[in-house]
Enzyme design. Sequence first.
Site, PDB file in Angstrom:
ATOM      1  N   THR A 294     -53.119  12.412  71.862  1.00 57.00           N
ATOM      2  CA  THR A 294     -53.655  11.424  70.936  1.00 57.00           C
ATOM      3  C   THR A 294     -52.860  10.133  70.979  1.00 57.00           C
ATOM      4  O   THR A 294     -53.428   9.031  70.935  1.00 57.00           O
ATOM      5  CB  THR A 294     -53.674  12.000  69.510  1.00 57.00           C
ATOM      6  OG1 THR A 294     -54.538  13.135  69.484  1.00 57.00           O
ATOM      7  CG2 THR A 294     -54.178  10.982  68.509  1.00 57.00           C
ATOM      8  N   ASP A 295     -51.545  10.246  71.036  1.00 51.68           N
ATOM      9  CA  ASP A 295     -50.712   9.044  71.090  1.00 51.68           C
ATOM     10  C   ASP A 295     -50.963   8.247  72.368  1.00 51.68           C
ATOM     11  O   ASP A 295     -50.912   7.010  72.369  1.00 51.68           O
ATOM     12  CB  ASP A 295     -49.240   9.427  71.002  1.00 51.68           C
ATOM     13  CG  ASP A 295     -48.861   9.920  69.622  1.00 51.68           C
ATOM     14  OD1 ASP A 295     -49.022   9.159  68.664  1.00 51.68           O
ATOM     15  OD2 ASP A 295     -48.416  11.075  69.495  1.00 51.68           O
ATOM     16  N   GLU A 296     -51.210   8.947  73.457  1.00 47.42           N
ATOM     17  CA  GLU A 296     -51.452   8.254  74.723  1.00 47.42           C
ATOM     18  C   GLU A 296     -52.794   7.522  74.698  1.00 47.42           C
ATOM     19  O   GLU A 296     -52.890   6.342  75.050  1.00 47.42           O
ATOM     20  CB  GLU A 296     -51.412   9.245  75.887  1.00 47.42           C
ATOM     21  CG  GLU A 296     -50.067   9.928  76.093  1.00 47.42           C
ATOM     22  CD  GLU A 296     -49.002   8.996  76.649  1.00 47.42           C
ATOM     23  OE1 GLU A 296     -49.307   7.827  76.968  1.00 47.42           O
ATOM     24  OE2 GLU A 296     -47.848   9.436  76.755  1.00 47.42           O
TER      25      GLU A 296
END
Length: 385
Positions: free
Chosen positions: A179-181
């Site tokens: 998700t962060d990527e």
Amino acid sequence: MIDDPTHSGANASGPLSNLRVIDMSTVLAGPNCARYLGDFGADVIKLERPDGDSLRNMAWRDPRDGTGLWWKLVNRNKRTVVLDLKNEADRSVFLGLVDDADVLVENSRPGTMERLGLGPDELLTRRPSLVMTRVSGFGQTGPYAQRPGFATIAEAMSGFASLNGEPDGAPLLPPIALTDEVTGLAAAFATMVALHHVTATGVGQVVDANLLETMFHLMGPLASLFALTGEQQPRLGSGLPYTVPRGTYRCADERWVAISTSSDSVAARVMDLLGVGDDHRFATFDGRTEHRLELEALMTDWCAARDRAEVVATFDAANAAIGPVMDIADISIDPHYAERGAVELVDGTPMQSVIARLSATPGVLRWAGRSLDADGDEIRESGWH
């Protein structure tokens, strides 16, 4: 955007070398957004609290110098400065940077910047062309806006985890910072859209990017499907409800392959390999889906009877879609990754290269994430210059 392409930033080059970015975000999604801009030449100043970004101490460290590997990757191509925004002198330095900045990336909980007197009303009044990219867990508005923003929670609440895992098993979270990527990528894209508007009009704006809605977008047409039919995609392990066979399969040598039949022409070639090319039940997507269990069993048995090299070679010869399941050790010696330069040495640390190749204006990896306040004296004394 600024007009002078020769300002500080270690003689930055690249298509965004005239872009000035303040990165005051922490950990992953926000810093990833700024990283992508920096990879293509933007002069990114990473602003940290006196105790530093917690990403510096997360997970694995470089055995040579003790620096966090996450830090080196995510904060590459950035200059670093420590500023305490509750200190008047440091606040003055920060506002001086804002006066000449094109982009500010922040990921405080919604309302935090406003309480500091640094919200959009203040900053866009001070710098009307500023793009203020705000990365949060759930967005700047809505009932969940004040919840802590963690990727795990977004993966659970977006519908993503509910689809992962075996049919009779628990829903599974991804074992990487997925998700962060992807939120970093989405935020960088939206930032560039906003900058395009600045180029045309001189008017900045707020970019509201968040973890939850980024992951929700990855669900494709599932929201449409449910709204129109009430149908939900089931949890099928590596399978898809509309593509059979599709998944990972164990070969005779205990190694694994991934196989897809997401087009009719490829599926027909796979049916021929399995010896059922003349079976009308498997001639269409609907037919293959209807006979999922039988077809998956055929595929499983076919792979189990052959070593992986034979399975891959046979599929390749038939121009069918297959790939070996590779771990990072496999990737490290793979000739395709090597020829593409997918891994670069940056200050002696191997890491992924730029995410996309531009033929005329390629990105450049200039340095890995730097030490705390490495550029502080220069930035506090002269700002961007």
